[in-house]
Design a protein around this motif. Structure first.
Motif, short mmCIF file in Angstrom:
data_model
loop_
_atom_site.label_atom_id
_atom_site.label_comp_id
_atom_site.label_asym_id
_atom_site.label_seq_id
_atom_site.Cartn_x
_atom_site.Cartn_y
_atom_site.Cartn_z
N GLY A 87 0.79 -1.22 0.00
CA GLY A 87 0.00 0.00 0.00
C GLY A 87 0.83 1.28 0.00
O GLY A 87 0.31 2.35 0.29
N GLU A 88 2.10 1.16 -0.31
CA GLU A 88 3.01 2.31 -0.35
C GLU A 88 3.73 2.35 -1.69
O GLU A 88 4.96 2.27 -1.75
N PRO A 89 3.01 2.50 -2.79
CA PRO A 89 3.67 2.46 -4.10
C PRO A 89 4.58 3.67 -4.32
O PRO A 89 4.32 4.75 -3.81
N PHE A 90 5.63 3.43 -5.08
CA PHE A 90 6.54 4.51 -5.45
C PHE A 90 5.88 5.38 -6.51
O PHE A 90 5.09 4.91 -7.32
N ASP A 91 6.23 6.67 -6.51
CA ASP A 91 5.67 7.61 -7.47
C ASP A 91 6.76 8.37 -8.23
O ASP A 91 6.66 8.58 -9.42
N PHE A 92 7.81 8.78 -7.54
CA PHE A 92 8.84 9.64 -8.13
C PHE A 92 10.13 8.87 -8.34
O PHE A 92 10.61 8.17 -7.44
N GLY A 93 10.71 9.04 -9.50
CA GLY A 93 12.03 8.50 -9.79
C GLY A 93 12.71 9.37 -10.83
O GLY A 93 12.05 10.05 -11.61
N LEU A 94 14.02 9.36 -10.83
CA LEU A 94 14.79 10.14 -11.80
C LEU A 94 15.31 9.23 -12.92
O LEU A 94 15.55 8.05 -12.70
N GLU A 95 15.50 9.81 -14.07
CA GLU A 95 16.18 9.12 -15.16
C GLU A 95 17.60 8.84 -14.70
O GLU A 95 18.31 9.75 -14.27
N MET A 96 17.99 7.56 -14.75
CA MET A 96 19.32 7.20 -14.27
C MET A 96 20.11 6.37 -15.26
O MET A 96 21.05 5.67 -14.91
N SER A 97 19.72 6.48 -16.54
CA SER A 97 20.56 5.85 -17.55
C SER A 97 21.85 6.68 -17.66
O SER A 97 21.86 7.86 -17.30
N PRO A 98 22.93 6.09 -18.13
CA PRO A 98 24.18 6.84 -18.23
C PRO A 98 24.04 8.05 -19.18
O PRO A 98 23.39 7.92 -20.20
N PRO A 99 24.55 9.19 -18.80
CA PRO A 99 25.25 9.53 -17.57
C PRO A 99 24.26 9.99 -16.48
O PRO A 99 23.64 11.05 -16.60
N ALA A 100 24.13 9.22 -15.43
CA ALA A 100 23.18 9.50 -14.35
C ALA A 100 23.42 10.86 -13.71
O ALA A 100 22.48 11.59 -13.39
N ARG A 101 24.68 11.23 -13.55
CA ARG A 101 25.00 12.54 -12.95
C ARG A 101 24.43 13.69 -13.77
O ARG A 101 23.91 14.65 -13.23
N GLN A 102 24.53 13.58 -15.07
CA GLN A 102 24.03 14.65 -15.94
C GLN A 102 22.52 14.82 -15.80
O GLN A 102 22.02 15.93 -15.74
N HIS A 103 21.79 13.71 -15.74
CA HIS A 103 20.34 13.79 -15.57
C HIS A 103 19.98 14.48 -14.26
O HIS A 103 19.09 15.33 -14.21
N ALA A 104 20.68 14.12 -13.19
CA ALA A 104 20.42 14.74 -11.88
C ALA A 104 20.78 16.22 -11.91
O ALA A 104 20.04 17.06 -11.38
N ALA A 105 21.89 16.56 -12.55
CA ALA A 105 22.33 17.97 -12.62
C ALA A 105 21.31 18.83 -13.36
O ALA A 105 21.00 19.95 -12.94
N GLU A 106 20.80 18.31 -14.47
CA GLU A 106 19.81 19.07 -15.24
C GLU A 106 18.52 19.27 -14.45
O GLU A 106 17.94 20.35 -14.45
N TRP A 107 18.09 18.23 -13.74
CA TRP A 107 16.85 18.32 -12.97
C TRP A 107 16.98 19.34 -11.85
O TRP A 107 16.13 20.22 -11.70
N VAL A 108 18.05 19.28 -11.05
CA VAL A 108 18.18 20.23 -9.95
C VAL A 108 18.42 21.64 -10.45
O VAL A 108 17.98 22.61 -9.83
N ALA A 109 19.10 21.80 -11.60
CA ALA A 109 19.30 23.14 -12.16
C ALA A 109 17.97 23.76 -12.56
O ALA A 109 17.76 24.97 -12.34
N ASP A 110 17.07 22.97 -13.13
CA ASP A 110 15.74 23.47 -13.47
C ASP A 110 14.98 23.96 -12.24
O ASP A 110 14.12 24.83 -12.34
N ILE A 111 15.29 23.40 -11.10
CA ILE A 111 14.64 23.76 -9.84
C ILE A 111 15.29 24.99 -9.21
O ILE A 111 14.67 25.70 -8.44
N GLY A 112 16.54 25.25 -9.56
CA GLY A 112 17.25 26.40 -8.99
C GLY A 112 18.37 26.03 -8.04
O GLY A 112 18.84 26.87 -7.27
#
Length: 130
Positions: free
Chosen positions: A77-102
């Motif tokens: 009863g606790e399904p996951f909802d949020f996940g990030l793209e983590m295909s290579p390069p995982a760091r780049q995907h995370a960097a782009e996402w947080v940059a969009d947030i500020g």
């Protein structure tokens, strides 16, 4: 949430540390992004540490362990909802996402060494307010 903290005496203009663990993957992406956006308005030098799963884990696709984990958390009863793209390069995907947030990405740690043919399972990121 931030307004309530400020009403209790929290000074959001000062650098702060937010350790957000074990929560983000249960929330919709919009809520996770909005919460981080609030953190990004805190004092320069503020830092947030956040753990997260890959989209494949959240969607239960790819590896058998992803499928199994999705089944288990959904059955509980606790399904996951949020996940990030983590295909290579995982760091780049995370960097782009947080940059969009500020925020500015400072560090990413993933569960396994990155390989071209495989998405990561999960990660931890550290981002800061510049």
């Amino acid at each position: 949430w931030l307004t309530k903290l400020e009403a209790s005496g929290f000074d959001s203009s000062r650098p702060s540390y937010f350790h957000w663990e074990g929560v983000s993957y249960y929330l919709p992406r919009e809520v996770v992004s909005a919460t981080l956006r609030d953190m990004s308005r805190c004092g320069r030098g503020s830092v947030v540490a956040l753990d997260y799963f890959s989209r494949e884990v959240v969607q239960g696709t790819g590896l058998a362990e992803n499928v199994l984990l999705k089944r288990v958390v959904t059955k509980l009863g606790e399904p996951f909802d949020f996940g990030l793209e983590m295909s290579p390069p995982a760091r780049q995907h995370a960097a782009e996402w947080v940059a969009d947030i500020g925020l500015q990405l400072e560090e990413v740690a993933t569960m396994r060494p990155e390989r071209a043919e495989r998405s990561q399972f999960s990660g931890v990121l550290i981002a800061s307010v510049q």
